[in-house]
Design a protein around this motif. Structure first.
Motif, short mmCIF file in Angstrom:
data_model
loop_
_atom_site.label_atom_id
_atom_site.label_comp_id
_atom_site.label_asym_id
_atom_site.label_seq_id
_atom_site.Cartn_x
_atom_site.Cartn_y
_atom_site.Cartn_z
N ALA A 216 7.54 -10.16 2.08
CA ALA A 216 8.22 -9.17 1.41
C ALA A 216 7.33 -7.93 1.26
O ALA A 216 7.54 -6.91 1.72
CB ALA A 216 9.15 -9.47 0.16
N ILE A 217 6.11 -8.37 0.77
CA ILE A 217 5.11 -7.34 0.42
C ILE A 217 4.54 -6.77 1.86
O ILE A 217 4.36 -5.41 1.87
CB ILE A 217 4.06 -7.75 -0.52
CG1 ILE A 217 4.62 -7.94 -1.66
CG2 ILE A 217 2.74 -6.82 -0.51
CD1 ILE A 217 3.84 -8.73 -3.02
N ASP A 218 4.24 -7.74 2.66
CA ASP A 218 3.59 -7.23 4.00
C ASP A 218 4.67 -6.48 4.83
O ASP A 218 3.99 -5.63 5.77
CB ASP A 218 3.14 -8.59 4.52
CG ASP A 218 2.04 -9.25 4.07
OD1 ASP A 218 1.36 -8.55 3.20
OD2 ASP A 218 1.61 -10.30 4.46
N ALA A 219 5.73 -6.70 4.67
CA ALA A 219 6.94 -6.02 5.36
C ALA A 219 7.29 -4.43 4.81
O ALA A 219 8.08 -3.73 5.67
CB ALA A 219 8.26 -7.02 5.46
N LEU A 220 6.57 -4.12 3.80
CA LEU A 220 6.85 -2.91 3.26
C LEU A 220 6.34 -1.81 4.13
O LEU A 220 5.58 -1.82 4.88
CB LEU A 220 6.02 -2.66 1.67
CG LEU A 220 6.83 -3.30 0.66
CD1 LEU A 220 6.02 -3.47 -0.66
CD2 LEU A 220 8.18 -2.81 0.40
N ASN A 226 -0.90 1.84 3.47
CA ASN A 226 -0.23 3.27 3.39
C ASN A 226 1.03 3.19 2.69
O ASN A 226 1.87 3.90 2.95
CB ASN A 226 -0.18 3.63 4.84
CG ASN A 226 -1.42 3.76 5.59
OD1 ASN A 226 -1.74 3.04 6.72
ND2 ASN A 226 -2.28 4.52 5.22
N ILE A 227 1.15 2.05 1.88
CA ILE A 227 2.43 1.89 1.05
C ILE A 227 2.65 3.13 0.34
O ILE A 227 3.90 3.58 0.25
CB ILE A 227 2.51 0.75 0.32
CG1 ILE A 227 2.43 -0.44 1.27
CG2 ILE A 227 3.78 0.49 -0.51
CD1 ILE A 227 2.06 -2.07 0.48
N PHE A 228 1.56 3.81 -0.22
CA PHE A 228 1.79 4.76 -1.11
C PHE A 228 1.43 6.01 -0.89
O PHE A 228 1.06 7.02 -1.58
CB PHE A 228 1.05 4.49 -2.58
CG PHE A 228 1.10 3.06 -3.10
CD1 PHE A 228 2.56 2.92 -3.75
CD2 PHE A 228 0.82 1.88 -2.80
CE1 PHE A 228 2.75 1.53 -4.33
CE2 PHE A 228 0.96 0.66 -3.36
CZ PHE A 228 2.40 0.52 -4.04
N ASP A 229 1.47 6.35 0.39
CA ASP A 229 1.24 7.67 1.24
C ASP A 229 2.01 8.90 0.44
O ASP A 229 1.61 9.95 0.32
CB ASP A 229 1.32 7.86 2.70
CG ASP A 229 0.10 6.67 3.32
OD1 ASP A 229 -0.63 6.45 2.32
OD2 ASP A 229 -0.07 6.95 4.52
N ASN A 230 3.27 8.50 0.02
CA ASN A 230 4.04 9.68 -0.22
C ASN A 230 3.61 10.13 -1.76
O ASN A 230 4.46 11.03 -2.44
CB ASN A 230 5.62 9.13 -0.29
CG ASN A 230 6.27 8.99 1.17
OD1 ASN A 230 5.56 9.50 2.13
ND2 ASN A 230 7.24 8.30 1.36
N ILE A 289 8.22 0.03 -6.84
CA ILE A 289 7.52 0.88 -5.69
C ILE A 289 8.49 1.61 -4.99
O ILE A 289 8.29 2.73 -4.58
CB ILE A 289 7.03 -0.17 -4.47
CG1 ILE A 289 5.79 -0.95 -5.07
CG2 ILE A 289 6.67 0.47 -3.16
CD1 ILE A 289 5.16 -2.10 -3.97
N ALA A 290 9.98 1.08 -4.97
CA ALA A 290 10.90 1.98 -4.44
C ALA A 290 11.16 3.23 -5.21
O ALA A 290 11.39 4.31 -4.57
CB ALA A 290 12.07 1.27 -4.23
N SER A 291 11.06 3.20 -6.51
CA SER A 291 11.11 4.35 -7.41
C SER A 291 10.15 5.37 -7.24
O SER A 291 10.26 6.50 -7.49
CB SER A 291 11.36 3.81 -8.84
OG SER A 291 10.19 3.30 -9.34
#
Length: 295
Positions: A216-220, A226-230, A289-291
């Motif tokens: 699940a984490i790897d599929a983000l 680059n999960i937190f690029d935003n 993470i979604a928030s």
């Protein structure tokens, strides 16, 4: 979901119906924990009197057997129905499941077998296929036939009336912010893996929980770098990125089953308590993470 279970007797007679009762559940702790549910037993036809000598049942939470109990004896059933206790004891090994049931209302499946008895007042053609009128006759309920009833309990009642009296320890109720995959398709794979982890947890497959949580984490979106690029560059972004990497490392180090290949890996065996921690940590992390990264 079965909302009632009908017991069809000799000569295909509908004898009684069991459905979830209106009384709230209760529980008692101790060496042999006991949970009391309630069902409504209703006679179908006043001329076909039926009494419960004993109905034994297996209790399932999801697909896991969590206890065994019985209903009865119950006499003087009426067509108006009455509340009947369906109590079961459960092994202490099953108790961790009660702290973390599947999301939503808590649903227990009761699968019945046992012994009823009937007495009828029919004559002529209406008595065809039945034994003598005016006499009680025993009627076994085979476990080869499925007589299954689902009892649904509000999650708040479950924690207050069952978990707390069993003294299983504290519990956490957290607000989650997981996105709707129909609105955020990029999260579909991660959420699917998370749901697979939940199912594996309810069936007691701890290595699979670890594997699906890691998947699940790897599929983000943007995984792994680059999960937190935003997010704005800064200490908060660095900290949550490090936390995500740390959880992923823990999930990988525990014995796990890769969801795609079925290969096994990891440095230490994991049990259900490890799996519950892994699942809860992953759900909370993905929600946070979604928030942080979604508009």
């Amino acid at each position: 979901m079965p909302t009632d279970v009908q017991f069809i007797g000799p000569a295909n007679r509908h004898a009684i119906t069991l459905r979830p009762g209106s009384n709230l559940p209760s529980a008692k702790g101790g060496p042999l924990p006991r949970i009391s549910l309630f069902v409504e037993a209703r006679l179908k036809d006043a001329q076909f009197k039926t009494e419960i000598i004993q109905l034994s049942f297996d209790a399932y939470l999801g697909d896991v057997l969590v206890g065994q109990g019985a209903v009865g004896p119950v006499t003087y059933l009426t067509t108006d129905g009455q509340q009947v206790e369906a109590a079961f004891t459960c092994p202490r090994s099953a108790l961790p499941l009660f702290l973390d049931p599947p999301p939503g209302r808590v649903e227990l499946k009761l699968r019945f077998s046992g012994l009823l008895r009937y007495q009828h007042e029919f004559t002529g053609a209406r008595a065809e296929g039945l034994e003598a009128a005016g006499v009680w006759h025993q009627w076994p309920i085979s476990n080869n036939l499925v007589h299954e009833l689902t009892v649904s309990i509000a999650r708040s009642d479950w924690y207050e009336l069952v978990v707390a009296p069993l003294k299983l320890g504290g519990y956490l109720i957290a607000s989650l912010n997981l996105p709707d995959p129909t609105e955020v398709p990029a999260w579909t794979a991660a959420l699917d893996h998370l749901e697979s982890a939940r199912r594996a947890l309810t069936t007691g497959d701890a290595p699979a929980v670890f594997g699906y949580c890691r998947a699940a984490i790897d599929a983000l979106p943007g995984a792994k770098k680059n999960i937190f690029d935003n997010m704005a560059v800064g200490k908060k972004r660095e900290a949550i990125d490090a936390l995500t990497l740390s959880l992923g490392t823990y999930l990988h180090s525990g014995r796990h089953v890769e969801p795609t290949t079925g290969a096994t890996g990891g440095d230490f065996p994991v049990d259900r308590q490890d799996a519950a921690l892994a699942y809860n940590e992953t759900v909370l992390l993905l929600s946070h993470i979604a928030s942080l990264v979604l508009p």
